[in-house]
Design a protein around this motif. Sequence first.
Motif, short mmCIF file in Angstrom:
data_model
loop_
_atom_site.label_atom_id
_atom_site.label_comp_id
_atom_site.label_asym_id
_atom_site.label_seq_id
_atom_site.Cartn_x
_atom_site.Cartn_y
_atom_site.Cartn_z
N LEU A 176 0.40 -1.24 -0.55
CA LEU A 176 -0.15 0.52 -0.19
C LEU A 176 0.90 0.96 -0.22
O LEU A 176 0.04 2.11 -0.46
N ASN A 177 2.27 1.41 0.82
CA ASN A 177 3.39 2.53 0.91
C ASN A 177 3.42 2.72 -0.63
O ASN A 177 4.16 3.74 -0.88
N LEU A 178 4.44 1.53 -1.45
CA LEU A 178 5.35 1.41 -2.86
C LEU A 178 3.84 2.02 -3.61
O LEU A 178 3.85 2.70 -4.22
N VAL A 179 2.26 1.59 -3.77
CA VAL A 179 1.82 2.35 -4.00
C VAL A 179 1.44 3.16 -4.22
O VAL A 179 0.98 4.49 -5.13
N ARG A 180 1.01 3.45 -2.72
CA ARG A 180 0.80 5.14 -1.98
C ARG A 180 2.27 6.62 -2.90
O ARG A 180 1.71 7.48 -3.42
N ASN A 181 3.41 5.96 -3.18
CA ASN A 181 3.96 6.38 -3.78
C ASN A 181 4.76 6.50 -4.79
O ASN A 181 5.53 7.58 -5.35
N GLY A 182 3.49 6.10 -5.60
CA GLY A 182 4.27 5.76 -6.85
C GLY A 182 4.40 4.76 -7.58
O GLY A 182 4.96 5.24 -9.12
N VAL A 183 5.17 3.80 -7.17
CA VAL A 183 5.99 3.03 -7.55
C VAL A 183 5.26 2.86 -8.15
O VAL A 183 5.88 2.08 -9.13
N GLY A 184 4.16 1.73 -7.61
CA GLY A 184 4.15 1.24 -9.32
C GLY A 184 2.06 0.82 -8.77
O GLY A 184 1.90 1.20 -7.69
N HIS A 185 1.38 0.34 -9.24
CA HIS A 185 0.02 0.05 -8.79
C HIS A 185 -0.11 -1.45 -8.57
O HIS A 185 0.67 -2.51 -8.38
#
Length: 260
Positions: A176-185
């Motif tokens: 969720l944090n990676l998605v939140r920070n735009g790393v990927g969906h």
Amino acid sequence: MATLCKKIELTKAGEIVQKEALNVQGSLQSMTSQITAFTKAEIGELKIAVLPGEITDLVSTLCIHFNRLYPNIKVVIQTTDELEKAVLENQADFGIGFHFHQQDKLQVTKLYEEAFYLISNQHDGRKKIPFPAIFDSPIVLFPNKHQCRKILDRTSEEVGRQLDPAVETSSIEAILNLVRNGVGHSVVSRTLYEFYDTEDLFFQHIEKPTLTRAVYLAMKKNCFVNYPARKYLELLMQEIGKLQFHTEEKEMPTLQNTLS
């Protein structure tokens, strides 16, 4: 006239009878206290078998609420791929998973059916997307041993594609944090999306093909359902109801009988 009082003494046999009677009385009182404590949930143990993955998250999250209500009940969560064995060998009061085969020995009840969402930190205006669209951007996923990932891998093969995640992690919080920070969906089950803080994220239903799965409860046939297990399952059904998961009407009598 003086009254004569005759002293009464127990015989040796009487002393033995008296001693044993007191022991029996003490044992009965102890047994009654233990039964009362157990039925009032003052003591006890709850053993749950779950598959590795998001079902573990669901079960563990509910345990927080359960512990607040019944702090003296010990909860043991066994994460295993051998759910049927754990239930049949009394290592668990019940198991929660996706597939159970030994229907002759197990009482298997369908709890609910859920969909998978594509989640991202931006929205393109579409409520639904075709499955191949998940390959259009970097993706963050669970490792391939995870149940959710297995479904994605099988579906990818069916459409002639192969997943190549930018990041793999077994932590839903990290995803969720990676998605939140735009790393990927990412692609997650509705269970996980609903149970975690995702208000700042966007989700889209996946179609063509649609990704869904059923979640089942398994117990030994004709087994006694103890107090801790009944109370936990009541909490589980309340949560399923609040999340408006689909539970088939034909399954409701079985669930009600289990909890009665």
